[in-house]
Structure formats: structure tokens, C-alpha cells
Design an enzyme around this catalytic site. Structure first.
Site, PDB file in Angstrom:
ATOM      1  N   HIS A 466       0.823  -1.209   0.000  1.00 10.34           N
ATOM      2  CA  HIS A 466       0.000   0.000   0.000  1.00 10.34           C
ATOM      3  C   HIS A 466       0.855   1.256   0.000  1.00 10.34           C
ATOM      4  CE1 HIS A 466      -3.653  -2.420   1.454  1.00 10.34           C
ATOM      5  NE2 HIS A 466      -3.696  -2.205   0.168  1.00 10.34           N
ATOM      6  N   GLU A 705     -27.491  20.783  -0.210  1.00 12.47           N
ATOM      7  CA  GLU A 705     -27.302  19.346  -0.008  1.00 12.47           C
ATOM      8  C   GLU A 705     -28.583  18.676   0.449  1.00 12.47           C
ATOM      9  OE1 GLU A 705     -23.079  18.624   1.716  1.00 12.47           O
ATOM     10  OE2 GLU A 705     -23.951  20.226   2.896  1.00 12.47           O
ATOM     11  N   ASP A 729     -24.239  14.514  -0.750  1.00 13.56           N
ATOM     12  CA  ASP A 729     -25.325  14.487   0.225  1.00 13.56           C
ATOM     13  C   ASP A 729     -26.677  14.678  -0.438  1.00 13.56           C
ATOM     14  OD1 ASP A 729     -24.353  13.943   2.833  1.00 13.56           O
ATOM     15  OD2 ASP A 729     -23.203  15.794   2.703  1.00 13.56           O
ATOM     16  N   CYS A 776     -19.696  20.892  -5.916  1.00 14.42           N
ATOM     17  CA  CYS A 776     -18.432  20.402  -5.385  1.00 14.42           C
ATOM     18  C   CYS A 776     -18.529  18.951  -4.927  1.00 14.42           C
ATOM     19  CB  CYS A 776     -17.938  21.288  -4.239  1.00 14.42           C
ATOM     20  SG  CYS A 776     -19.118  21.409  -2.889  1.00 14.42           S
TER      21      CYS A 776
HETATM   22  C1  PEP Z   1     -21.229  16.781  -0.812  1.00 14.31           C
HETATM   23  O1  PEP Z   1     -22.050  16.402   0.033  1.00 14.31           O
HETATM   24  O2  PEP Z   1     -21.361  16.578  -2.039  1.00 14.31           O
HETATM   25  C2  PEP Z   1     -20.019  17.496  -0.376  1.00 14.31           C
HETATM   26  C3  PEP Z   1     -19.208  18.055  -1.241  1.00 14.31           C
HETATM   27  O3  PEP Z   1     -19.769  17.506   0.968  1.00 14.31           O
HETATM   28  P1  PEP Z   1     -19.139  16.274   1.770  1.00 14.31           P
HETATM   29  O4  PEP Z   1     -18.793  15.200   0.786  1.00 14.31           O
HETATM   30  O5  PEP Z   1     -17.970  16.806   2.502  1.00 14.31           O
HETATM   31  O6  PEP Z   1     -20.260  15.895   2.687  1.00 14.31           O
HETATM   32 MG    MG Z   2     -21.883  17.135   2.050  1.00 15.00          MG
END
Ligand code: PEP
Ligand code: MG
Length: 843
Positions: A466, A705, A729, A776
Site C-alpha cells: 500500500h 445538499e 449528500d 463540489c
Molecule cells: C457533498 O455532500 O457533495 C459534499 C461536497 O460535501 P461532503 O462530501 O464533505 O459531505
Molecule cells: Mg456534504
């Protein structure tokens, strides 16, 4: 309060046969009741026993659990005693752990060592223990637990199959290694009976990772997988699906590795200078590239762990707490690695966490403590014995897992005894060096400061370790298996490391150095030509530009993100500042981090997300209340609003950083927003802190989210400056699938039309008020996903740095008009499969 130090005896009235408690808590209360009736404990000690289960696992293994109270509540013990509840049908103690003998212990001092010693001996005599689970005679229990010599010293073994079975021929190209084995264990764990895997005469407990790995299964091996218990057939069906389901992925991974291995160039050839050949240490190439610099030899980790016996209960507590904390730490490391390097690399730490559930290692450690050894020594010894057996495996991939076991064992050890922390990896010289070590653990490799280490050379290890995988992902030249000569090198010796051919050239002449530098330069030019394309904007053929950000949490990762083509940081997950350490960073430390991020970005945008704690990101040292359903609980903004001691220092640190930043470079966003009220309250706190600090205004955005936020985006948009959609999320909440669910997570596709419709609603809502929308979540880094998002009107995409070049290429090859049409078709699809089928038409 009167106490005694008498050894524990077992009068028959402290034994209850044939109990059938409704669950674990009922079982503990029933056993505690026996102790209360016998005058051993204050009734409040029962609650303490229940509480203890939330911080430690008292399941000793093999159907035996030993509930006992919290250390601090020992004053509630009136006199030493044990009570036994026999539960013939078993009571689920933890996932995959069923207790049939519940041995409740009330002990003021270490008087219960004797009983634990007998229990651990009994555990080695499976037949006798099984008989105790159903005996109708309390005398059997009294005898078994009073008789020191009854149990055999060596474990009994069985080579046969259990009641139900199926056969399978291993078709994983690299045999059964830790990652698939961890999935087998996961599937076997829920069985109420036993699960056994047999290869020839050798058998392993299917619920135990180390035991499975010790079978050393290679491709072509025929195995029998068997189970007993009422759900045996269902368990085997599930296991068969897991085992065979992994074949395709294992084959694809092996093929990809083979392709990669072929694709790399052959490495550097030193110039032949008359009469002199450079001294060289030859090993195996593990990660290509040339590094030139002084070597820094890491002192061999001193593994002498002092044996410091402590009362058994204290030792048990220390071990359990260390295991729990390490699990949390590995989870955080896996999450961070997934986000930084990718899910496959993160799997390394998930598999390591599974090694911690190995009841064999834990039981052995308990047995050694019972014999009177200290917790650190016992744990280390148990890990070493297992690691030595693993290392002896002829399959190099499996033998390599010994390093993982030792790595994870080390983490636990330093939690048990912080004095044993070896600081060598942190004591690097100020100038960049080639790090030479006997071996390097995956966690040390993942945490390397890339500014100070330019290459790795290890005496041990293999190319499939790893550590090697991580080095390749990090782009760090590395060789392994260089042998003992490596660690004999003098610190500061100048060397040229060729990670392709696996050679470390020593004491190069000026001409050698010039040739090596020339070669590096040639490679650099080649790479720059490739990178040039990455640094071009993501502008479609018809002139529409999408901003491309990187998801980066630490200042030292920024340079790499920029070199991949990142135009800023679209998501800095600040909870990792809290997760990676044992305490909360101060306002000053946070300020320093944000300042360093801004400096590394040199005026490019930085979107900092306020703490998103809760859900899958638990921070043990904050001691927040346990929640049954943390994803739907006090998470993200909900937590921040309830904890000004977390929110305010963070905002102060951010506004202080904004004062020295280029105007507009810093943006703040809040996670898990559901209601307008949350935004208004958070904005008010920001305004107050900004005024107090006389700081400039900072754009404030929210993560979208929660479906409610997407649906009400037109309302929320009036009150924020931007939206960033967290599709990870948003998908889990829209589809009601836990993003970490082992069975369902694969179905949680962010390209599901319902998720796309929520994204569309968000964009429409934002546009009404002239706000921009970014994404994101993980889908932003998928070229096809990115194309769809751009078509839906998303203006900014932020992703793991290594995904950037692919996304940019995809967008640069597309037309906005085409993407819009594509997005419309996707919105009209009936399923995510249908959406994915549009992929061929995305350019
Ligand atoms: C998401 O929920 O897409 C996000 C970018 O936040 P995290 O993955 O940190 O919950
Ligand atoms: Mg999130």
C-alpha cells in the site's frame, strides 16, 4: 462504602440459566439485577454498565461478553462478584457478535483477573464452551469457571465444513487480498451462526480478516464456504453474491495495473564515464520518476515496548478506548484520502480499520493482559504474532498485509501509550531529501510532507504494498526491497533515485548529476506540454467558460491542485482540521491555516466551508452526544448554530484572514442548510464578527445538499451570494440511500434524474436573483457528469485535483448548446441508467 478484595466466587444464585433477554441492554440489566440482589453493586452500577457499552466493546469473543461498569463508577461496587446469564438462543451484542454467556463483572480492583483468565482459557475449548451455552446444570458453569486447569492450552481445530456450504474457485488475479477479504468479512458478520472458509485442510473463521488472509488463497484455489445457524442459507447466498460480485472489479483492477505498468518508461540510464561506475543499491521500482538529493535515513523504529502491567480493568479500558479512537482516526484518514487521492486509495485505510475488528488479535491481547502483562505490551505482542504469521505467507500481496497490520497496530499502540510515538517521520531535515527507511507504513506515506520528501527508498516492502500504491498516487519516485544496505547509508549522502528501475545511485560525479538533471529536464518539458492543456480554461468550443476549482483541505496540497489545472479552491473541508488531530485547533491555528491557503493560492479564489461535523464525520474529542441517525441529526449548520464555541472562532479566523487577502479571494459557505432561518442567523453572526474585527465583507454562500434547499432555492437565493451543490449528500437525501451503505451506496447515483431535477431547480432559483451555482460533490469530477452539469447551467465545478484534466478536456471538446440539449434529455430520462446511456452523445 465497604469493599472487599476477596477473589471472585460464583455461588449458584448468581447464575441464571435459559435466559431470553429482548436485547443487549435487557441482558445487561438482567445480569446486573443478579449482582444487585446479591448485594455486590449499587443499582446505579447497572446504568454504568450500559454506558460503558457506548465507549467500549465488552464482547470477548466466541459467544462470551463481559459487561462491567465505567472505571469512574467503581465506588458503586460494594463487593467483588460476577453473575452469569446463560442465553441459549444468543443475544446480539454488536453487529455480527452474538453473546450466549453474559458474564457481568463487579470488581473494585483487579480481582476479576482470575475469572477472565478462566474465560479466555475456556474460549480455546470450543466444545466445552458450546456445552455451557445450553447446559441445564449450574454446576457445569461453576466447575468450568472455577477450574483453572480444565481448559486445554492449545486451541482445538476443526477442518470440516459447517451445515450448509458452497464451493468456489478463486478467480481474483492477485488472490484474496485485504480489500476483497474485508468485503467478505462484512458480508459474513451479520450471520447469527458461524461462517467458515476451507481450503484443503486449512480453515478460517469467515468473520475474521486476518484468519482469511492467512489462508493465503491464490487464483485457482478451490475453497468451500460454509455456515451454520438458522440463517445459514441466506448468509451463504449473500456471501456468494459478494464473493463473485467482486471478481469483475478485481480483474479490471489487475488489468489496469498491468496497463499502467506497461505504459511507464524504462527509466534513466546513467552515463558511462571512463573507469568509474556509480555505486548503486538495487531494489524494485515502485513509483516512477527521478529524484536527486541527500538521503535521510529514518532510524529504525524502536519496537521495544515496555511491559507495564496495570489493573486488568484499566488495561481493558485503555485498549478499548485506543481501538475506538483509532477506528475514528482511520475513518477520517480514509475520508480524507478518498477526497484527496481517490476511493481505491481510501480503501487501504478502510481495510486497515477492518483489521481492528479482528477478534483473534483482540482476544489474544486480552489473554496476555489477563496473564498479567501491560496493555501496550500485550497489544503489540498480539499484533506481532499475527503479523509474523501473515508475513510468512508465500503470496507476496498477502505477506505485504503484515505491514498494514503493524501500521494499524502502531496507531493503537500510541493511543494506549503516547510515549511510544516514534517521531522519526516528523524529524525530517529542512531541505528536501530522499527518505530512506527500513519500511514505511501506509499512514506515514499518506501523511508525508511533499515539500520535504522528494523520493522514497525502503529496505523492505514490495511493489504491490500500500505504501507503493500511495507513492504512485502522490507522484513520488520510490523504490522498495533495497535490502539492509540501504539503512546503513550515511545521512546526507548525495543520491539519485530512479523509481522506475528501482535503483539508488550513490555519490554521483558532477557529470552524473548533470546527466540526471538533463533527464529530469527532458521529462519536465514533456510533462509541461501535457500540462499546458490542463492549464487552459474549461472553455467550450462555442466560448462558454466553466470555472474549475479543486477540493483541497491543506495548504501543502494547493501546488499540486494548481499543477493539475485547478483555478482556485472550490471546497476546503475544514472539518479535517479537527478530524486529523486529537483536539480542536485554536482560532490562531485556524487563522494560520486559512492565511497559508490564501497565500498558496496567490489571489485565486478560496471557498472555505464552515465546519461540517456530524453524519459520517464524527469528531470523538468534541464528545458530542451519540445520535441514532446522525445523517438526519445535528449536523453541519445545525451543529454550528448550537455550538458558538465552534462557529465563532472559525469565523473570526476567517475574517482575520480576509483582512489581508485580495478582495473577493475568500468566500465562506455553510454546510447542510435547510431553512432560511439558518441562513439569517448565520449571516447575523458573520456581520457581528466582521464589524468587531473591522474586516471586509466576504461573499457568503451555502451548500445545497438537502432537497428542501434545492426546492426553495428561489427563496434562499435572495439571501446568499452563491450556491455550491453538494451532490454527495443531495443524492443520499434525495434517494434516501446512506452514502456509505455497503449494499446500496452503488445505487446512489448522482446522475439520477431526480437529483438532476433538483440541480435544475437550484440553478433556476439562483438565476432569478443573479446568483451563481457551483457543484463540489463527486459527480463534478466525472467528465460526463461535468458536461451534464454545465448543460444544466452550473457555472463552477470543484473536484479532486486529479480529475481536473479529464473534465477540462471534456468541456473543451463540447458546445454549450449541445450540452444544454443533452441536459434536457437527461432531465426527461426515467432512470440513472438511461441518463448514463446518453454518455456517448455528450460531446
Ligand atoms: C457533498 O455532500 O457533495 C459534499 C461536497 O460535501 P461532503 O462530501 O464533505 O459531505
Ligand atoms: Mg456534504
Amino acid at each position: 462504602m465497604a469493599t472487599d478484595t476477596h477473589p471472585l466466587s460464583l455461588p449458584p444464585d448468581l447464575i441464571r440459566l435459559g435466559a431470553a433477554p429482548a436485547g443487549k441492554e435487557a441482558a445487561i440489566r438482567e445480569a446486573a439485577q443478579l449482582l444487585i440482589a446479591a448485594g455486590c453493586i449499587d443499582p446505579a452500577y447497572a446504568d454504568s454498565m450500559i454506558r460503558r457499552e457506548t465507549v467500549a466493546n465488552t464482547f470477548l469473543g466466541h459467544g462470551v461478553a463481559i459487561p462491567h461498569g465505567m472505571v469512574d463508577d467503581r465506588n458503586l461496587v460494594r463487593r467483588n462478584g460476577i453473575a452469569i446469564l446463560q442465553v441459549p438462543d444468543g443475544v446480539v451484542w454488536n453487529d455480527g457478535q452474538t453473546a450466549r454467556l453474559v458474564v457481568a463483572i463487579a470488581a473494585q480492583s483487579d480481582a476479576h483477573i482470575a475469572i477472565l483468565r478462566r474465560l479466555t482459557r475456556l474460549m480455546q475449548d470450543e466444545a466445552r464452551l458450546n456445552a455451557l451455552f445450553t447446559t441445564g446444570d449450574t454446576a457445569d458453569l461453576v466447575a468450568a469457571l472455577s477450574d483453572e486447569s480444565a481448559a486445554p492450552a492449545t486451541p482445538a481445530t476443526e477442518a470440516g465444513d459447517l451445515a450448509e456450504s458452497f464451493e468456489w474457485v478463486v478467480d481474483y488475479p492477485t488472490g484474496l487480498h485485504a480489500r476483497p477479504a474485508a468485503a467478505w468479512v462484512e458480508a459474513a458478520r451479520s450471520a447469527s451462526g458461524r461462517v467458515r472458509v476451507r481450503h484443503g485442510q486449512e480453515t478460517a473463521d469467515g468473520k475474521t480478516l486476518v484468519a482469511l488472509l492467512q489462508l493465503g488463497l491464490r487464483p485457482g484455489d478451490r475453497i468451500a464456504v460454509s455456515a451454520d445457524g438458522p440463517d445459514a442459507r441466506a448468509v451463504l447466498n449473500r456471501l456468494r453474491a459478494t464473493i463473485t460480485g467482486l471478481s469483475a472489479r478485481e480483474k479490471a483492477d489487475a488489468a489496469a495495473a498491468a496497463r499502467k505498468a506497461k505504459a511507464v518508461v524504462q527509466g534513466w540510464t546513467p552515463p558511462v564515464s571512463a573507469g568509474r561506475e556509480m555505486p548503486v543499491v538495487a531494489g524494485i521500482g515502485a513509483s516512477p520518476g527521478l529524484a536527486i538529493g541527500p538521503v535521510h535515513v529514518m532510524p529504525k523504529a524502536d519496537l521495544t515496548v515496555p511491559d507495564r502491567p496495570v489493573p486488568l480493568l484499566d488495561g481493558g479500558n485503555r485498549l478499548h478506548e485506543a481501538l475506538n479512537l483509532t477506528r475514528q482516526q482511520l475513518k477520517a484518514l480514509a475520508d480524507d484520502t478518498a477526497r484527496r487521492l481517490g476511493p481505491a486509495e481510501a480503501g487501504i485505510f478502510a481495510a486497515q480499520a477492518e483489521l481492528l475488528n479482528d477478534t483473534d488479535v483482540i482476544t489474544l491481547a486480552c489473554q496476555l493482559m489477563v496473564e498479567g502483562h501491560g496493555p501496550g505490551w500485550s497489544w503489540n505482542e498480539a499484533v506481532e504474532r499475527s503479523a509474523v504469521r501473515l508475513a510468512a505467507n508465500p503470496n507476496p500481496v498477502l505477506a505485504g498485509r503484515a505491514a498494514d497490520l503493524r501500521d494499524v497496530g502502531r496507531r493503537v499502540l500510541t493511543r494506549i501509550d503516547p510515549d511510544l510515538r516514534s517521531g522519526s517521520i516528523r524529524d525530517l531535515p529542512g531541505t528536501p531529501c530522499i527518505l530512506v527507511a527500513d519500511d514505511l507504513s501506509p499512514s506515514d506515506t499518506a501523511a508525508l510532507d511533499m515539500g520535504r520528501v522528494i523520493g522514497l527508498a525502503t529496505a523492505q516492502g514490495g511493489p504491490t504494498s500500500h505504501t507503493a500504491i500511495l507513492a504512485r498516487t502522490l507522484g513520488l519516485p520510490a523504490m522498495v526491497a533495497g535490502g539492509g544496505a540501504l539503512t546503513e547509508l550515511a545521512n546526507g549522502t548525495t543520491a539519485i533515485l530512479d523509481g522506475q528501475s528501482g535503483r539508488l545511485y550513490l555519490d554521483p560525479t558532477e557529470a552524473d548529476l548533470a546527466a540526471a538533471h538533463g533527464w529530469i529536464e527532458e521529462q519536465r518539458i514533456k510533462k509541461a506540454q501535457q500540462e499546458e492543456r490542463r492549464s487552459l480554461p474549461a472553455r467550450t468550443r462555442d466560448g462558454h467558460t466553466v470555472e474549475i476549482g479543486a477540493n483541497v483541505n491543506r495548504p501543502d496540497q494547493v501546488a499540486m491542485a494548481l499543477s493539475q489545472g485547478g483555478e482556485g479552491v472550490g471546497l476546503m473541508r475544514t472539518e479535517f482540521l479537527f478530524l486529523e488531530r486529537g483536539d480542536a485547533p485554536s482560532e490562531e491555528e485556524q487563522y494560520e491555516t486559512y492565511r497559508a491557503m490564501l497565500e498558496a493560492l496567490d489571489g485565486r479564489p478560496l471557498i472555505v466551508r464552515a465546519l461540517d461535523i456530524g453524519g459520517d464525520k464524527q469528531v470523538p474529542h468534541l464528545h458530542l452526544p451519540h445520535e441514532e441517525n446522525p445523517f438526519l441529526g445535528v449536523r453541519g449548520a445545525r451543529l454550528l448554530l448550537r455550538h458558538p464555541e465552534l462557529l465563532e472562532p472559525q469565523l473570526r479566523a476567517l475574517y482575520r484572514a480576509a483582512k489581508n487577502a485580495k478582495p473577493g479571494a475568500l468566500l465562506i459557505m455553510f454546510p447542510m442548510i435547510t431553512t432560511l432561518r439558518e441562513i439569517e442567523t448565520l449571516r447575523a453572526v458573520c456581520d457581528r464578527i466582521r464589524a468587531e474585527l473591522e474586516a471586509p465583507a466576504v461573499p457568503l454562500g451555502i451548500m445545497v445538499e438537502v432537497p428542501a434547499a434545492a426546492i426553495q432555492a428561489d427563496v434562499l437565493a435572495r439571501h446568499v451570494d452563491f450556491f455550491s451543490i453538494g451532490t454527495n449528500d443531495l443524492t443520499q437525501y434525495a434517494l434516501a440511500i446512506d452514502r456509505q451503505h455497503p449494499e446500496l451506496a452503488a445505487e446512489a447515483d448522482s446522475l439520477h434524474p431526480s437529483v438532476l431535477r433538483l440541480i435544475r431547480l437550484t440553478v433556476e432559483g439562483a438565476e432569478k436573483h443573479g446568483r451563481w451555482v457551483g457543484v463540489c460533490g463527486g459527480i463534478a469530477g466525472d467528465p460526463f457528469g461535468a458536461a451534464l452539469l454545465a448543460g444544466l447551467g452550473v457555472r463552477e465545478l470543484s473536484m479532486t485535483p486529479r480529475d481536473i484534466p479529464g473534465v477540462k478536456d471534456k468541456l473543451r471538446g463540447s458546445d454549450l448548446a449541445g450540452l444544454r440539449a443533452l441536459a434536457q434529455r437527461a432531465l426527461d430520462c426515467e432512470s440513472s441508467d438511461e441518463v448514463r446511456a446518453l454518455e456517448g452523445e455528450a460531446s
